[in-house]
Design a protein around this motif. Structure first.
Motif, PDB file in Angstrom:
ATOM      1  N   LEU A  12       0.857  -1.191   0.000  1.00 15.33           N
ATOM      2  CA  LEU A  12       0.000   0.000   0.000  1.00 15.33           C
ATOM      3  C   LEU A  12       0.890   1.237   0.000  1.00 15.33           C
ATOM      4  O   LEU A  12       1.696   1.439   0.908  1.00 15.33           O
ATOM      5  CB  LEU A  12      -0.911   0.010   1.229  1.00 15.33           C
ATOM      6  N   THR A  14       1.262   5.113   0.450  1.00 12.31           N
ATOM      7  CA  THR A  14       0.525   6.163   1.147  1.00 12.31           C
ATOM      8  C   THR A  14       1.413   7.379   1.400  1.00 12.31           C
ATOM      9  O   THR A  14       2.625   7.341   1.197  1.00 12.31           O
ATOM     10  CB  THR A  14      -0.007   5.678   2.514  1.00 12.31           C
ATOM     11  N   ASP A  15       0.776   8.439   1.869  1.00 13.45           N
ATOM     12  CA  ASP A  15       1.489   9.663   2.230  1.00 13.45           C
ATOM     13  C   ASP A  15       1.843   9.683   3.717  1.00 13.45           C
ATOM     14  O   ASP A  15       2.130  10.731   4.274  1.00 13.45           O
ATOM     15  CB  ASP A  15       0.646  10.886   1.886  1.00 13.45           C
ATOM     16  N   ARG A  16       1.799   8.529   4.363  1.00 14.10           N
ATOM     17  CA  ARG A  16       2.122   8.346   5.778  1.00 14.10           C
ATOM     18  C   ARG A  16       1.056   8.914   6.710  1.00 14.10           C
ATOM     19  O   ARG A  16       1.307   9.117   7.898  1.00 14.10           O
ATOM     20  CB  ARG A  16       3.491   8.966   6.143  1.00 14.10           C
ATOM     21  N   TYR A  17      -0.146   9.152   6.191  1.00 14.05           N
ATOM     22  CA  TYR A  17      -1.256   9.553   7.048  1.00 14.05           C
ATOM     23  C   TYR A  17      -1.537   8.440   8.047  1.00 14.05           C
ATOM     24  O   TYR A  17      -1.638   7.264   7.682  1.00 14.05           O
ATOM     25  CB  TYR A  17      -2.483   9.839   6.183  1.00 14.05           C
ATOM     26  N   TYR A  20      -3.866   5.115   7.940  1.00 18.70           N
ATOM     27  CA  TYR A  20      -3.564   3.865   7.249  1.00 18.70           C
ATOM     28  C   TYR A  20      -2.835   2.854   8.142  1.00 18.70           C
ATOM     29  O   TYR A  20      -2.679   1.692   7.749  1.00 18.70           O
ATOM     30  CB  TYR A  20      -2.687   4.131   6.025  1.00 18.70           C
ATOM     31  N   SER A  34       4.229  -1.629   3.511  1.00 18.31           N
ATOM     32  CA  SER A  34       3.972  -0.201   3.455  1.00 18.31           C
ATOM     33  C   SER A  34       5.015   0.491   2.591  1.00 18.31           C
ATOM     34  O   SER A  34       6.214   0.302   2.774  1.00 18.31           O
ATOM     35  CB  SER A  34       4.009   0.391   4.871  1.00 18.31           C
ATOM     36  N   CYS A  37       5.271   7.727  -0.042  1.00 17.34           N
ATOM     37  CA  CYS A  37       5.310   8.616  -1.194  1.00 17.34           C
ATOM     38  C   CYS A  37       6.560   9.492  -1.128  1.00 17.34           C
ATOM     39  O   CYS A  37       6.689  10.324  -0.228  1.00 17.34           O
ATOM     40  CB  CYS A  37       4.050   9.485  -1.224  1.00 17.34           C
ATOM     41  N   ASN A 141       2.744   8.810  -5.051  1.00 20.05           N
ATOM     42  CA  ASN A 141       1.320   8.677  -5.377  1.00 20.05           C
ATOM     43  C   ASN A 141       0.767   9.952  -6.009  1.00 20.05           C
ATOM     44  O   ASN A 141      -0.404  10.278  -5.864  1.00 20.05           O
ATOM     45  CB  ASN A 141       0.508   8.269  -4.141  1.00 20.05           C
ATOM     46  N   GLU A 145      -3.061  11.569  -6.478  1.00 24.21           N
ATOM     47  CA  GLU A 145      -3.401  12.899  -5.971  1.00 24.21           C
ATOM     48  C   GLU A 145      -4.010  13.770  -7.071  1.00 24.21           C
ATOM     49  O   GLU A 145      -4.909  14.570  -6.813  1.00 24.21           O
ATOM     50  CB  GLU A 145      -2.165  13.566  -5.378  1.00 24.21           C
TER      51      GLU A 145
END
Length: 222
Positions: A12, A14-17, A20, A34, A37, A141, A145
């Protein structure tokens, strides 16, 4: 990525939010990886460079540019070839970046922008470099976006959806519209066809109406 009913395995990006974290927790999901981005890490140094507050920003941007230059050369390769070239060409650049960032971190004060940018990259090193291990994983990503930008720009206008349930339904419709576009469909034609077929579609065949499986009624098998 492998999918199943209510479960998936794979990587996956992700932007490390933090939202998740629960779905990629290795203690709960050992079959999920993991990836971070890289554009988000680079962006923090770009802010330093634009503000002119630290020469670290300019040098970091140059180093990230070399990494992206390598990636641009690999876009037409197969996943296997891309992984091999990333290992040969990009990985050494990442190793040099890490060494340089670690040295610079000793020279900057805690709490500043430079420290924050460096800490972000070093603190997320494993997910940021995960793409080196899998030719199917993108370096960032940004593509996604760009796809969700219309929703991000409009969300203030959509604060009043009527209720929480109405907001959830709106999110579902938006997801279907964008998924239809990504699969090369005209969203209006897709939604119109699906809504017409839903009342008589068998429950066991509902997945056939999802954007990645949908065929117009005239093209569908009898």
């Amino acid at each position: 990525m492998q999918r199943g009913l209510g479960r998936w395995s794979g990587t996956l990006l992700t932007d490390r939010y933090g939202g998740y974290d629960s779905v990629i927790d290795p203690r709960i999901h050992p079959d999920r990886l993991s990836a971070g981005c890289v554009a988000h890490a680079r962006r923090k140094f770009d802010e330093l460079a634009r503000d002119g507050t630290s020469p670290i920003g300019d040098e970091a941007i140059r180093r990230y540019a070399r990494i992206y230059a390598v990636e641009a050369e690999l876009k037409d390769m197969s996943e296997g070839e891309r992984r091999a070239q990333r290992q040969e060409l990009a990985k050494p650049l990442w190793n040099k970046l890490k060494t340089w960032l670690a040295l610079e971190r000793r020279l900057v004060a805690d709490g500043g922008g430079a420290a924050g940018a460096i800490d972000y990259t070093l603190g997320h090193w494993s997910p940021l470099t995960q793409y080196l291990e899998d030719g199917a994983v993108a370096i960032d990503n940004n593509h996604l976006e760009r796809q969700i930008k219309p929703w991000a720009m409009g969300r203030r206008a959509w604060l009043f959806a009527g209720s929480e349930l109405a907001g959830q339904r709106t999110a579902i419709v938006m997801s279907l519209v964008q998924s239809a576009r990504l699969n090369g469909h005209d969203p209006w034609a897709y939604l119109r066809d699906v809504l017409q077929r839903l009342p008589t579609q068998r429950s066991s065949q509902l997945e056939d109406l999802l954007p990645h499986r949908w065929q117009p009624a005239s093209d569908a098998a009898p």
